[in-house]
Write an enzyme that holds these catalytic residues in place. Sequence first.
Site, PDB file in Angstrom:
ATOM      1  N   LYS A  65       0.293 -14.920 -47.890  1.00  0.00           N
ATOM      2  CA  LYS A  65       0.167 -16.293 -48.620  1.00  0.00           C
ATOM      3  C   LYS A  65      -1.052 -16.942 -48.785  1.00  0.00           C
ATOM      4  O   LYS A  65      -1.364 -16.698 -48.030  1.00  0.00           O
ATOM      5  CB  LYS A  65       1.194 -16.962 -48.759  1.00  0.00           C
ATOM      6  CG  LYS A  65       2.400 -17.450 -49.827  1.00  0.00           C
ATOM      7  CD  LYS A  65       3.625 -18.533 -49.242  1.00  0.00           C
ATOM      8  CE  LYS A  65       3.668 -20.226 -50.232  1.00  0.00           C
ATOM      9  NZ  LYS A  65       5.160 -20.565 -49.748  1.00  0.00           N
ATOM     10  N   SER A  75       9.083 -21.026 -52.038  1.00  0.00           N
ATOM     11  CA  SER A  75       7.713 -20.863 -53.540  1.00  0.00           C
ATOM     12  C   SER A  75       6.912 -19.464 -53.414  1.00  0.00           C
ATOM     13  O   SER A  75       5.877 -19.276 -52.844  1.00  0.00           O
ATOM     14  CB  SER A  75       6.726 -22.240 -52.585  1.00  0.00           C
ATOM     15  OG  SER A  75       6.325 -22.082 -50.882  1.00  0.00           O
ATOM     16  N   SER A 124      11.075 -21.973 -48.611  1.00  0.00           N
ATOM     17  CA  SER A 124      10.581 -20.589 -49.631  1.00  0.00           C
ATOM     18  C   SER A 124      10.393 -19.284 -48.919  1.00  0.00           C
ATOM     19  O   SER A 124       9.467 -18.514 -50.110  1.00  0.00           O
ATOM     20  CB  SER A 124       9.019 -21.227 -49.457  1.00  0.00           C
ATOM     21  OG  SER A 124       9.355 -22.449 -50.390  1.00  0.00           O
TER      22      SER A 124
END
Length: 495
Positions: A79, A154, A178
């Site tokens: 990420k 997210s 997330s």
Amino acid sequence: MDPTDLTLHEAAEAMRGGGISSREYTAACLERVRRVDPVFGAFVEVYGEEALEAAVAADRRRAAGEPGGALAGVPVAVKDNICAAGRRAGCASKILDGFVAPYDATAVERLRAAGAIILGRTNMDEFAMGSSTETSSRGVTRNPWDPERVPGGSSGGSAAAVAAREVPAALGTDTGGSIRQPAALCGVAGLKPTYGRVSRFGLVAFASSLDQIGPIARSVRDLALLLEVIGGHDGRDSTSAEGSPRGLAGGLDRGIEGLRVGVPEEFFAAGVDGEVRASVEASVGRMRDLGAAVVGVRLPHTPYAVATYYIVATAEASSNLARYDGVQYGLRAADPRDLPDLYERTRAEGLGPEVKRRIMLGTYVLSAGYHDAYYLKALKVRTLMRRDFEEAFGRCDVIATPTAPTAAFALGEKTADPLTMYLSDICTISASLAGIPAISVPCGFTAAGLPVGLQLMARPFEEGTLLRAAHAYEQATDWHRRRPPDPAPARGGGV
Ligand code: GLN
């Protein structure tokens, strides 16, 4: 067989057995990225050439008889808020434009030490604030099951990349859901470890008392393998817990005979979609068939979870994000009149509306006069929620709930109303506030063909129990084997 259908552990085993080379497999992943990522937008940057070079080097080492780590030659994605030395770490925010990470996050360092190849960085909500990956400054990510829908957030880029077979696994981060919520919405597995299990060193902070790095993959065994690699004590993170997770993958097949599965009625209340509830109830029934004992439990402070989280998380974010002032990191406003002007304009230009909203909320709840009424009270409720779990875990070993109240929603459906968006976290934030480990695994599909996730939670540091229960369920079902349809070619854009 298409090599990108291999799960992480299958790919690692195939490479060890000589069935496929790292170069072949990595090239297949890159080809898949080239074909589908212009549609899905899961990646913000792909390290194509370097990844292939690393793959060739891994093959050479293997040919020379070097033992190699657990993930030797296997590509994974990371990420955009996790640092990899010499690479950008942008948190999908304009304010980090041009920022290059000076060192590896501990999780990345450990992936590399195990032989993994970092294939690229995945898209996310700006600073991990969101549930749909729509607050990214890098454009939206689309759900591989239906490109008109969100992948969740997210860590939407990580979940979409894994679901779309661009990469067998990816790291995400979970502050209030997330990892788990996008895993659920994309039909893959995701694990939020116990707070302190995985080092936060090199993770860009959002809410420090909640943030955890964790894996997203297409099987529970892969999650176990990845947690063994990235987990364990790290002296560079003062909240890192002692000890290392060991024997997780080895313990997966012990079954769930006699395991007590708690079902809290509060998580099946109004707001949870009927199809989601039916899938989750059916999966609890399946666990009973496998020999688990199902018991009712109560988590009475659940109705306060969203309010508590959005006070604690925003308070911490307002403090953590104060460092982006145009002086040390990334973006700097042009021709400032003076220092306050530099601060103001850098932040006004560099931060998106959701991040600004969180900073304002957090500053408000911490300000003199409101600190006790909001922030302190939220901390007290957090303690009550932790106690709810302690009591519930007196009666059961894992707790089963939906991961998200609905399946993937349409792009744009919730962007106008932050509160509606915040409610997508209603099932995941309790585990975050309590610091306990939680996992999401695929447990069904809606009539529209969208995946549904089952969330399991366990006592702190009992990832072994959690993974064993999730694995038993997964192996008894085939939801995780379904593959999203190949997308129609994109009309331009992409990486
Ligand atoms: N969706 C939640 C939020 O917006 C959780 C985000 C996260 O876990 N990083 O804060």
